[in-house]
Scaffold this active site. Sequence first.
Site, PDB file in Angstrom:
ATOM      1  N   MET A 115      25.400  40.967   4.898  1.00 49.64           N
ATOM      2  CA  MET A 115      25.347  39.709   5.655  1.00 49.64           C
ATOM      3  C   MET A 115      24.751  38.628   4.770  1.00 49.64           C
ATOM      4  O   MET A 115      23.803  38.883   4.030  1.00 49.64           O
ATOM      5  CB  MET A 115      24.479  39.887   6.901  1.00 49.64           C
ATOM      6  N   HIS A 158      31.067  46.601   4.474  1.00 56.01           N
ATOM      7  CA  HIS A 158      31.553  45.652   5.490  1.00 56.01           C
ATOM      8  C   HIS A 158      30.985  44.292   5.125  1.00 56.01           C
ATOM      9  O   HIS A 158      29.791  44.038   5.332  1.00 56.01           O
ATOM     10  CB  HIS A 158      31.075  46.143   6.869  1.00 56.01           C
ATOM     11  N   HIS A 203      28.194  53.460   6.223  1.00 59.12           N
ATOM     12  CA  HIS A 203      28.611  52.075   6.485  1.00 59.12           C
ATOM     13  C   HIS A 203      27.518  51.144   5.972  1.00 59.12           C
ATOM     14  O   HIS A 203      26.330  51.327   6.261  1.00 59.12           O
ATOM     15  CB  HIS A 203      28.830  51.905   7.986  1.00 59.12           C
ATOM     16  N   MET A 220      30.276  40.783   5.690  1.00 64.02           N
ATOM     17  CA  MET A 220      30.184  39.690   6.661  1.00 64.02           C
ATOM     18  C   MET A 220      29.675  38.474   5.903  1.00 64.02           C
ATOM     19  O   MET A 220      28.544  38.018   6.079  1.00 64.02           O
ATOM     20  CB  MET A 220      29.234  40.089   7.802  1.00 64.02           C
ATOM     21  N   MET A 261      35.831  44.675  15.411  1.00 63.61           N
ATOM     22  CA  MET A 261      34.429  44.576  15.831  1.00 63.61           C
ATOM     23  C   MET A 261      34.355  44.731  17.344  1.00 63.61           C
ATOM     24  O   MET A 261      35.046  44.030  18.086  1.00 63.61           O
ATOM     25  CB  MET A 261      33.833  43.224  15.419  1.00 63.61           C
ATOM     26  N   SER A 315      25.595  53.569  10.020  1.00 63.26           N
ATOM     27  CA  SER A 315      25.312  52.294   9.371  1.00 63.26           C
ATOM     28  C   SER A 315      23.879  52.213   8.871  1.00 63.26           C
ATOM     29  O   SER A 315      22.921  52.379   9.633  1.00 63.26           O
ATOM     30  CB  SER A 315      25.560  51.154  10.357  1.00 63.26           C
ATOM     31  N   ASP A 360      26.408  47.244   5.698  1.00 63.20           N
ATOM     32  CA  ASP A 360      26.621  45.898   6.247  1.00 63.20           C
ATOM     33  C   ASP A 360      26.033  44.821   5.347  1.00 63.20           C
ATOM     34  O   ASP A 360      24.815  44.713   5.211  1.00 63.20           O
ATOM     35  CB  ASP A 360      25.949  45.808   7.627  1.00 63.20           C
ATOM     36  N   ASP A 379      33.285  49.136  15.286  1.00 62.29           N
ATOM     37  CA  ASP A 379      31.910  48.919  14.818  1.00 62.29           C
ATOM     38  C   ASP A 379      31.146  48.109  15.850  1.00 62.29           C
ATOM     39  O   ASP A 379      31.488  46.966  16.140  1.00 62.29           O
ATOM     40  CB  ASP A 379      31.990  48.165  13.476  1.00 62.29           C
TER      41      ASP A 379
HETATM   42  C1  DX5 Z   1      26.870  44.634  13.228  1.00 67.33           C
HETATM   43  C2  DX5 Z   1      27.190  45.598  12.135  1.00 67.33           C
HETATM   44  C3  DX5 Z   1      27.240  47.008  12.565  1.00 67.33           C
HETATM   45  C4  DX5 Z   1      25.944  47.560  13.102  1.00 67.33           C
HETATM   46  C5  DX5 Z   1      26.281  48.512  14.211  1.00 67.33           C
HETATM   47  O1  DX5 Z   1      27.135  43.344  12.789  1.00 67.33           O
HETATM   48  O2  DX5 Z   1      28.444  45.288  11.545  1.00 67.33           O
HETATM   49  O3  DX5 Z   1      27.732  47.843  11.536  1.00 67.33           O
HETATM   50  O4  DX5 Z   1      25.191  48.254  12.137  1.00 67.33           O
HETATM   51  O5  DX5 Z   1      25.099  48.902  14.820  1.00 67.33           O
HETATM   52  P1  DX5 Z   1      25.076  49.593  16.252  1.00 67.33           P
HETATM   53  O6  DX5 Z   1      25.781  50.900  16.112  1.00 67.33           O
HETATM   54  O7  DX5 Z   1      23.616  49.712  16.521  1.00 67.33           O
HETATM   55  O8  DX5 Z   1      25.789  48.672  17.208  1.00 67.33           O
HETATM   56 ZN    ZN Z   2      29.376  46.804  10.178  1.00 66.42          ZN
END
Ligand code: DX5
Ligand code: ZN
Length: 216
Positions: free
Chosen positions: A36, A64, A32, A66, A136, A7, A34, A174
Site C-alpha cells: 500500500m 497485491h 499474500h 495497491m 476484492m 496475508s 499487500d 480478498d
Molecule cells: C486489504 C488487503 C487484504 C487483507 C485481508 O486491503 O488487500 O489482503 O489483508 O485481510 P482480512 O482477511 O483480515 O480481511
Molecule cells: Zn490483498
Amino acid sequence: MIKIAPSLLAANYLKIGDEVDKVIASGADALHYDVMDGEFVPAITFGQGVLEQVAAKGFDVDAHLMIVHPERHIEEFAKAGARYITVHQEAAGFELKNTLRRIRDLGCVAGVSIKPFTRVDALEDVLEEAQLILVMTVEPGKGGQKLIPFTLEKVKALRERCNQRGLNPIIEVDGGINTQTAPLAVSAGADMLVTGSAFFKAADPREFVSAVRGGK
Ligand code: DX5
Ligand code: ZN
C-alpha cells in the site's frame, strides 16, 4: 484444488520471519503480500526490500500492489522474487494490458484486481491477458473487514464470462474470508482465497487452512 494465501498484513511485524514460517507450515499455497502506497489507499505498508527477504524462504509470494503507477514498480517486485504480481485496474489506466504482458514476460503470474464497486465489464479488454483476477471482497486498505456479499455475484459473473470464452484464469478473492465465507466464495467460482486476520487469529493454522480450503 483451492489455493489459500494468508496475508502478511495481519502478522506480528516484530516477528515477521516466524510468521512467514507459520504460513509455510500451515499447508497454505502462497503468502499474500499487500503493498500500500498511501495514495491508492490511505495506508502505507511494506515494499520490495521486505518481499525479497520473505521470498528468499522459497515460498510463493503473491504481491497485491495497491499503488498508483504500478507499471513503474513491477520489475522491482519481480526481481525481489514475487511469484504472482497483481495490479489494480483502477490504478493501471491505459497501461493495463501492457503491464499484464510485462508481468508475464518477467516470469511472474500476471494478475489484475478490481475494487468492490468496479464492474466486471472494466476487465473486458484484458480478460485474455490476465492469468489471475483478484476480486476484492472488501474495500482495499485494511484487514479485518466484513466481506461485502454482492462482490460474490461479480465472482460468479466473471467465472461465467471466462468459461464462455474458454478462459480459465485463477480467480482470487480478498477480504473477510474465514471458515464461514470461504465456501460461498468457492461456490461462486473463486479458486484462490486470501485470508488475513482469520488466519492469524486461528488457534491451529493447519486445521484452519484445511477448513477454509473445504477439503478441496
Ligand atoms: C486489504 C488487503 C487484504 C487483507 C485481508 O486491503 O488487500 O489482503 O489483508 O485481510 P482480512 O482477511 O483480515 O480481511
Ligand atoms: Zn490483498
